[in-house]
Design a protein around this motif. Structure first.
Motif, PDB file in Angstrom:
ATOM      1  N   GLU A  95      39.761  40.767  36.654  1.00 45.92           N
ATOM      2  CA  GLU A  95      38.536  40.178  37.195  1.00 45.92           C
ATOM      3  C   GLU A  95      37.466  39.905  36.146  1.00 45.92           C
ATOM      4  O   GLU A  95      36.297  39.817  36.482  1.00 45.92           O
ATOM      5  CB  GLU A  95      37.965  41.106  38.270  1.00 45.92           C
ATOM      6  CG  GLU A  95      38.887  41.281  39.451  1.00 45.92           C
ATOM      7  CD  GLU A  95      38.346  42.270  40.455  1.00 45.92           C
ATOM      8  OE1 GLU A  95      37.196  42.723  40.306  1.00 45.92           O
ATOM      9  OE2 GLU A  95      39.079  42.594  41.407  1.00 45.92           O
ATOM     10  N   SER A  96      37.855  39.786  34.878  1.00 48.62           N
ATOM     11  CA  SER A  96      36.862  39.479  33.856  1.00 48.62           C
ATOM     12  C   SER A  96      37.476  38.619  32.762  1.00 48.62           C
ATOM     13  O   SER A  96      38.693  38.579  32.595  1.00 48.62           O
ATOM     14  CB  SER A  96      36.291  40.765  33.251  1.00 48.62           C
ATOM     15  OG  SER A  96      37.254  41.429  32.464  1.00 48.62           O
ATOM     16  N   LYS A  98      30.505  30.270  35.842  1.00 44.89           N
ATOM     17  CA  LYS A  98      30.300  30.859  37.170  1.00 44.89           C
ATOM     18  C   LYS A  98      29.443  32.110  37.062  1.00 44.89           C
ATOM     19  O   LYS A  98      29.455  32.810  36.056  1.00 44.89           O
ATOM     20  CB  LYS A  98      31.648  31.210  37.804  1.00 44.89           C
ATOM     21  CG  LYS A  98      32.608  30.032  37.898  1.00 44.89           C
ATOM     22  CD  LYS A  98      32.036  28.915  38.743  1.00 44.89           C
ATOM     23  CE  LYS A  98      32.997  27.745  38.843  1.00 44.89           C
ATOM     24  NZ  LYS A  98      32.447  26.599  39.508  1.00 44.89           N
ATOM     25  N   ASP A 144      30.394  38.747  34.263  1.00 40.50           N
ATOM     26  CA  ASP A 144      31.464  39.606  34.787  1.00 40.50           C
ATOM     27  C   ASP A 144      31.546  40.969  34.093  1.00 40.50           C
ATOM     28  O   ASP A 144      32.503  41.707  34.280  1.00 40.50           O
ATOM     29  CB  ASP A 144      32.819  38.888  34.738  1.00 40.50           C
ATOM     30  CG  ASP A 144      33.319  38.625  33.328  1.00 40.50           C
ATOM     31  OD1 ASP A 144      32.851  39.269  32.377  1.00 40.50           O
ATOM     32  OD2 ASP A 144      34.204  37.767  33.167  1.00 40.50           O
ATOM     33  N   LYS A 186      29.726  34.862  39.007  1.00 38.17           N
ATOM     34  CA  LYS A 186      30.514  36.074  39.268  1.00 38.17           C
ATOM     35  C   LYS A 186      31.979  35.767  39.033  1.00 38.17           C
ATOM     36  O   LYS A 186      32.440  34.635  39.227  1.00 38.17           O
ATOM     37  CB  LYS A 186      30.311  36.546  40.706  1.00 38.17           C
ATOM     38  CG  LYS A 186      28.897  36.957  41.012  1.00 38.17           C
ATOM     39  CD  LYS A 186      28.756  37.400  42.442  1.00 38.17           C
ATOM     40  CE  LYS A 186      27.301  37.777  42.707  1.00 38.17           C
ATOM     41  NZ  LYS A 186      27.086  38.152  44.081  1.00 38.17           N
ATOM     42  N   SER A 187      32.726  36.803  38.669  1.00 43.58           N
ATOM     43  CA  SER A 187      34.144  36.596  38.366  1.00 43.58           C
ATOM     44  C   SER A 187      34.947  36.157  39.591  1.00 43.58           C
ATOM     45  O   SER A 187      35.959  35.478  39.444  1.00 43.58           O
ATOM     46  CB  SER A 187      34.753  37.862  37.767  1.00 43.58           C
ATOM     47  OG  SER A 187      34.693  38.934  38.689  1.00 43.58           O
ATOM     48  N   VAL A 188      34.503  36.484  40.812  1.00 48.27           N
ATOM     49  CA  VAL A 188      35.234  36.051  42.010  1.00 48.27           C
ATOM     50  C   VAL A 188      35.182  34.526  42.168  1.00 48.27           C
ATOM     51  O   VAL A 188      35.983  33.958  42.901  1.00 48.27           O
ATOM     52  CB  VAL A 188      34.709  36.743  43.293  1.00 48.27           C
ATOM     53  CG1 VAL A 188      34.967  38.236  43.241  1.00 48.27           C
ATOM     54  CG2 VAL A 188      33.241  36.447  43.522  1.00 48.27           C
ATOM     55  N   GLU A 189      34.266  33.882  41.471  1.00 44.90           N
ATOM     56  CA  GLU A 189      34.151  32.424  41.522  1.00 44.90           C
ATOM     57  C   GLU A 189      35.058  31.730  40.506  1.00 44.90           C
ATOM     58  O   GLU A 189      35.185  30.502  40.535  1.00 44.90           O
ATOM     59  CB  GLU A 189      32.695  32.006  41.276  1.00 44.90           C
ATOM     60  CG  GLU A 189      31.731  32.521  42.318  1.00 44.90           C
ATOM     61  CD  GLU A 189      30.277  32.219  41.957  1.00 44.90           C
ATOM     62  OE1 GLU A 189      30.003  31.636  40.884  1.00 44.90           O
ATOM     63  OE2 GLU A 189      29.404  32.576  42.759  1.00 44.90           O
ATOM     64  N   TYR A 190      35.677  32.490  39.580  1.00 43.64           N
ATOM     65  CA  TYR A 190      36.600  31.880  38.609  1.00 43.64           C
ATOM     66  C   TYR A 190      37.766  31.255  39.362  1.00 43.64           C
ATOM     67  O   TYR A 190      38.287  31.842  40.309  1.00 43.64           O
ATOM     68  CB  TYR A 190      37.137  32.904  37.618  1.00 43.64           C
ATOM     69  CG  TYR A 190      36.117  33.545  36.699  1.00 43.64           C
ATOM     70  CD1 TYR A 190      34.859  33.016  36.510  1.00 43.64           C
ATOM     71  CD2 TYR A 190      36.440  34.696  35.997  1.00 43.64           C
ATOM     72  CE1 TYR A 190      33.940  33.604  35.667  1.00 43.64           C
ATOM     73  CE2 TYR A 190      35.532  35.298  35.142  1.00 43.64           C
ATOM     74  CZ  TYR A 190      34.279  34.753  34.975  1.00 43.64           C
ATOM     75  OH  TYR A 190      33.380  35.341  34.143  1.00 43.64           O
ATOM     76  N   ASN A 191      38.183  30.083  38.924  1.00 43.82           N
ATOM     77  CA  ASN A 191      39.311  29.407  39.563  1.00 43.82           C
ATOM     78  C   ASN A 191      40.083  28.634  38.494  1.00 43.82           C
ATOM     79  O   ASN A 191      39.650  28.566  37.340  1.00 43.82           O
ATOM     80  CB  ASN A 191      38.821  28.499  40.700  1.00 43.82           C
ATOM     81  CG  ASN A 191      37.846  27.447  40.223  1.00 43.82           C
ATOM     82  OD1 ASN A 191      38.102  26.744  39.249  1.00 43.82           O
ATOM     83  ND2 ASN A 191      36.706  27.338  40.893  1.00 43.82           N
TER      84      ASN A 191
END
Length: 138
Positions: A122-123, A39, A90, A41-46
């Motif tokens: 967040e990383s 991803k 990230d 950006k880290s906000v896209e990690y799932n």
């Protein structure tokens, strides 16, 4: 055979870099890795991103990585080194310091560690615990 023909599982990976050993015992390394399954950006990690890593279908959570390192051998016995693995996506870093002592042609002692820097929630590397290891090879 059908797994090899499943084009939904295809993705791009690019790896490039350099390394050089100097006559004085210094070794330098630099590398860039593009992970098509990662991803931006880290906000896209799932959870699926993490599952891909655990199942060895992806080599990391992020899309862009860099590795930099330097080591130097002294008197053919002692080799301190510092390498860093950076998740550019990230802004997290895994520092990998080590010290190796080769007191015999076939026996090496090594003390190494991993120091993780980044946002804990967040990383990728910021969420890992720091560690230290001791190994003997012979």
């Amino acid at each position: 055979m059908s797994n090899y023909l499943n084009f939904d599982s295809l993705y791009l990976q690019i790896d490039g870099g350099f390394d050089h050993s100097f006559k004085c015992g210094v070794y330098l390394l630099g590398e860039y890795y593009y992970n098509g399954l990662g991803k931006n950006k880290s906000v896209e990690y799932n959870p699926l991103t993490l599952l891909n890593v655990f199942l060895a279908q992806s080599s990391g959570l992020g899309r862009h990585y860099a590795m930099l390192g330097i080591s130097r051998t002294f008197k053919n016995y002692y080799t301190p080194a510092i390498f860093s693995l950076v998740n550019i996506s990230d802004n997290s870093i895994a520092l990998l310091p080590s010290f190796e002592y080769s007191f015999h042609d076939n026996i090496t002692l090594k003390l190494s560690g991993q120091i993780n820097i980044g946002n804990e929630r967040e990383s990728e590397y910021g969420s890992y615990k720091n560690s230290i290891m001791f190994s003997v090879k012979g």
